[in-house]
Design an enzyme around this catalytic site. Sequence first.
Site, PDB file in Angstrom:
ATOM      1  N   SER A 169      12.230   2.347  13.482  1.00 17.05           N
ATOM      2  CA  SER A 169      11.162   3.517  13.425  1.00 17.05           C
ATOM      3  C   SER A 169      11.954   4.795  13.775  1.00 17.05           C
ATOM      4  CB  SER A 169      10.066   3.221  14.199  1.00 17.05           C
ATOM      5  OG  SER A 169       9.188   4.190  14.381  1.00 17.05           O
TER       6      SER A 169
ATOM      7  N   LYS B  59      -2.015  -0.904   9.685  1.00 22.43           N
ATOM      8  CA  LYS B  59      -2.714   0.045   9.631  1.00 22.43           C
ATOM      9  C   LYS B  59      -4.511  -0.151   9.428  1.00 22.43           C
ATOM     10  CE  LYS B  59       0.729   3.223   8.249  1.00 22.43           C
ATOM     11  NZ  LYS B  59       1.262   4.476   7.006  1.00 22.43           N
TER      12      LYS B  59
ATOM     13  N   ASN C  17      -3.267   5.708  11.055  1.00 24.93           N
ATOM     14  CA  ASN C  17      -2.132   5.743  11.420  1.00 24.93           C
ATOM     15  C   ASN C  17      -1.917   6.459  12.675  1.00 24.93           C
ATOM     16  OD1 ASN C  17      -2.162   8.352  10.617  1.00 24.93           O
ATOM     17  ND2 ASN C  17      -0.148   8.283   9.571  1.00 24.93           N
TER      18      ASN C  17
ATOM     19  N   ASP D   9      -0.998  10.463   6.716  1.00 23.17           N
ATOM     20  CA  ASP D   9      -0.151  10.280   5.597  1.00 23.17           C
ATOM     21  C   ASP D   9      -0.246  11.385   4.499  1.00 23.17           C
ATOM     22  OD1 ASP D   9       1.273   8.358   7.019  1.00 23.17           O
ATOM     23  OD2 ASP D   9       0.229   6.904   5.977  1.00 23.17           O
TER      24      ASP D   9
ATOM     25  N   GLY E 163       1.538   3.122  -8.640  1.00 26.00           N
ATOM     26  CA  GLY E 163       1.256   2.080  -7.518  1.00 26.00           C
ATOM     27  C   GLY E 163      -0.157   2.432  -7.104  1.00 26.00           C
TER      28      GLY E 163
ATOM     29  N   GLY F  10      -1.645   0.097  -0.409  1.00 31.04           N
ATOM     30  CA  GLY F  10      -2.159   0.958   0.725  1.00 31.04           C
ATOM     31  C   GLY F  10      -1.632   2.427   0.745  1.00 31.04           C
TER      32      GLY F  10
ATOM     33  N   THR G 285      -0.801  -3.922 -11.828  1.00 34.60           N
ATOM     34  CA  THR G 285      -2.046  -4.487 -11.498  1.00 34.60           C
ATOM     35  C   THR G 285      -3.064  -3.559 -11.724  1.00 34.60           C
ATOM     36  OG1 THR G 285      -1.466  -6.062 -10.186  1.00 34.60           O
ATOM     37  CG2 THR G 285      -3.608  -6.320 -10.698  1.00 34.60           C
TER      38      THR G 285
ATOM     39  N   TYR H  43      12.566   6.573   1.369  1.00 29.36           N
ATOM     40  CA  TYR H  43      13.636   7.413   1.368  1.00 29.36           C
ATOM     41  C   TYR H  43      14.799   6.467   1.818  1.00 29.36           C
ATOM     42  CZ  TYR H  43      12.476   6.946   6.144  1.00 29.36           C
ATOM     43  OH  TYR H  43      12.187   6.275   7.736  1.00 29.36           O
TER      44      TYR H  43
HETATM   45  P1  ATR Z   1       1.976  -0.657   0.464  1.00 28.61           P
HETATM   46  O1  ATR Z   1       1.065  -0.773   1.646  1.00 28.61           O
HETATM   47  O2  ATR Z   1       3.392  -0.233   0.495  1.00 28.61           O
HETATM   48  O3  ATR Z   1       1.541   0.110  -0.582  1.00 28.61           O
HETATM   49  P2  ATR Z   1       1.177  -2.801  -1.207  1.00 28.61           P
HETATM   50  O4  ATR Z   1      -0.370  -2.675  -0.832  1.00 28.61           O
HETATM   51  O5  ATR Z   1       1.568  -4.552  -1.093  1.00 28.61           O
HETATM   52  O6  ATR Z   1       2.167  -2.100  -0.222  1.00 28.61           O
HETATM   53  O7  ATR Z   1       1.391  -2.334  -2.569  1.00 28.61           O
HETATM   54  C1  ATR Z   1       2.479  -2.429  -3.161  1.00 28.61           C
HETATM   55  C2  ATR Z   1       2.475  -1.624  -4.491  1.00 28.61           C
HETATM   56  O8  ATR Z   1       3.692  -1.471  -4.998  1.00 28.61           O
HETATM   57  C3  ATR Z   1       1.523  -2.001  -5.477  1.00 28.61           C
HETATM   58  O9  ATR Z   1       0.826  -1.062  -6.269  1.00 28.61           O
HETATM   59  C4  ATR Z   1       2.234  -3.128  -6.340  1.00 28.61           C
HETATM   60  O10 ATR Z   1       1.998  -3.354  -7.636  1.00 28.61           O
HETATM   61  P3  ATR Z   1       0.913  -4.522  -7.928  1.00 28.61           P
HETATM   62  O11 ATR Z   1      -0.417  -4.037  -7.312  1.00 28.61           O
HETATM   63  O12 ATR Z   1       0.746  -4.866  -9.386  1.00 28.61           O
HETATM   64  O13 ATR Z   1       1.318  -5.827  -7.005  1.00 28.61           O
HETATM   65  C5  ATR Z   1       3.532  -2.206  -6.437  1.00 28.61           C
HETATM   66  N1  ATR Z   1       4.930  -2.925  -6.670  1.00 28.61           N
HETATM   67  C6  ATR Z   1       5.519  -3.799  -5.626  1.00 28.61           C
HETATM   68  N2  ATR Z   1       6.697  -4.275  -6.455  1.00 28.61           N
HETATM   69  C7  ATR Z   1       6.558  -3.603  -7.736  1.00 28.61           C
HETATM   70  C8  ATR Z   1       7.693  -3.466  -8.736  1.00 28.61           C
HETATM   71  N3  ATR Z   1       8.498  -4.372  -8.734  1.00 28.61           N
HETATM   72  N4  ATR Z   1       7.262  -2.990 -10.032  1.00 28.61           N
HETATM   73  C9  ATR Z   1       6.349  -2.271  -9.925  1.00 28.61           C
HETATM   74  N5  ATR Z   1       5.209  -2.036  -8.909  1.00 28.61           N
HETATM   75  C10 ATR Z   1       5.512  -2.771  -7.898  1.00 28.61           C
END
Ligand code: ATR
Length: 275
Positions: free
Chosen positions: A18, A69, A90, A106, A131, A134, A157, A219
Site C-alpha cells: 500500500s 470496502k 473507503n 474514489d 467494467g 466494485g 457480463t 497503474y
Molecule cells: P473490482 O472491485 O476490481 O471492480 P470485481 O467487482 O470483481 O472487482 O469486478 C471486476 C470487473 O472486471 C468486472 O466488470 C469483470 O467483468 P464481469 O463482470 O464480466 O466478471 C471485469 N473483468 C475481469 N477480468 C476481465 C477480463 N479478462 N476481461 C474483461 N473484463 C474482465
Amino acid sequence: MAGPVDSYAVMGNPIAHSKSPVIHTLFADQTGQNLRYTANRVETGGFQKAVEDFFKNGDLGLSITVPFKEEAWQLAEKRTSRAEKAGAVNTLWQDEQGQLHGDNTDGLGLVADLKENNGVPIKGARILILGAGGAVRGVLEPILAEQPAELVIANRTLSKAETLVELFPGMPISSSSFETIEGRFDLIINGTAASLQGALPPVPEPIVDQNTCCYDMMYGSEETVFNRWCREQGAAKTIDGLGMLVEQAAEQFAIWRGVRPETGKVLDLLRRDIT
Ligand code: ATR
C-alpha cells in the site's frame, strides 16, 4: 482517550504494498499536521473487530481497501450520498458522539485527476466505462455529477452493467456488451480487472481515435496493457490510475484534517518511485 499523536491507518488484505502510508505522511509533512499513519493487514472475518478496536483506542480515521470496502459500507452508521450509491466505503471516521461515518472518495479522486491534473473535461463529454464491478460502481456518482453528455457502461457480463444503470434513473447513462459498443467517445475509462491479469478487455478496435482520451484505473511500473493498446490505436492521451490514488487520498485527508493538500509533488515523487 486519544493517544499522544493523532493516529490513522489503512486496513486491507494484502496491504504490504500500500502506498497510502507514504502518501498521507507526505501530506502531513506538507501541511504541518502532526499525525501517524500505518498500514494494518486484517484477516478475513476480523474486519469489524479491527475497526471497533481501532476507534476504541482513540485513533481517528481509516482508509479501507480491498477486500473490505463493502463491509466498511455495512459498518458505517452514516454515509454520504456518493458512498450510498457506491455500495462501498473507503474512508471511515467517528464524530464527537461516537457515530461512525463512511465516505467514498474514489470517484472524487478520479474526477480531480482527470480535470485538475490532466485537463480532461467531463462536462458534455461522451464517456465509455469498461467494467461493472466494485471499482466502477464506486466512481459513477461523482462522474455523473460532472454532467457528461453520455455515460455508457460496457461489461463482459451485461446484466451487471444493467444493474448499475438502474441505480441512476433519469440520468444519461446506459449499458452495453463489449461487442455492441458503438459510436465514438471523448473519454474511455478502463475499470475492469483485466489489467491485473495483463489482459485487454475485448473491445472493438474502432472505438479509439485521435480525439479519444484513455484512462486506466490501474497503474504499475510499466505502461498498462490497456493504455499501450490505446496508444497504439492513436489515442490523444493515455493516463493511468496513480493520480486517482493520490487524489482520493487527498480527499480523505481533507475530511479528516480540514485541509486539502497539494497533490502535484506527491504524485511526482510516487511516479519516480514506481518507475
Ligand atoms: P473490482 O472491485 O476490481 O471492480 P470485481 O467487482 O470483481 O472487482 O469486478 C471486476 C470487473 O472486471 C468486472 O466488470 C469483470 O467483468 P464481469 O463482470 O464480466 O466478471 C471485469 N473483468 C475481469 N477480468 C476481465 C477480463 N479478462 N476481461 C474483461 N473484463 C474482465
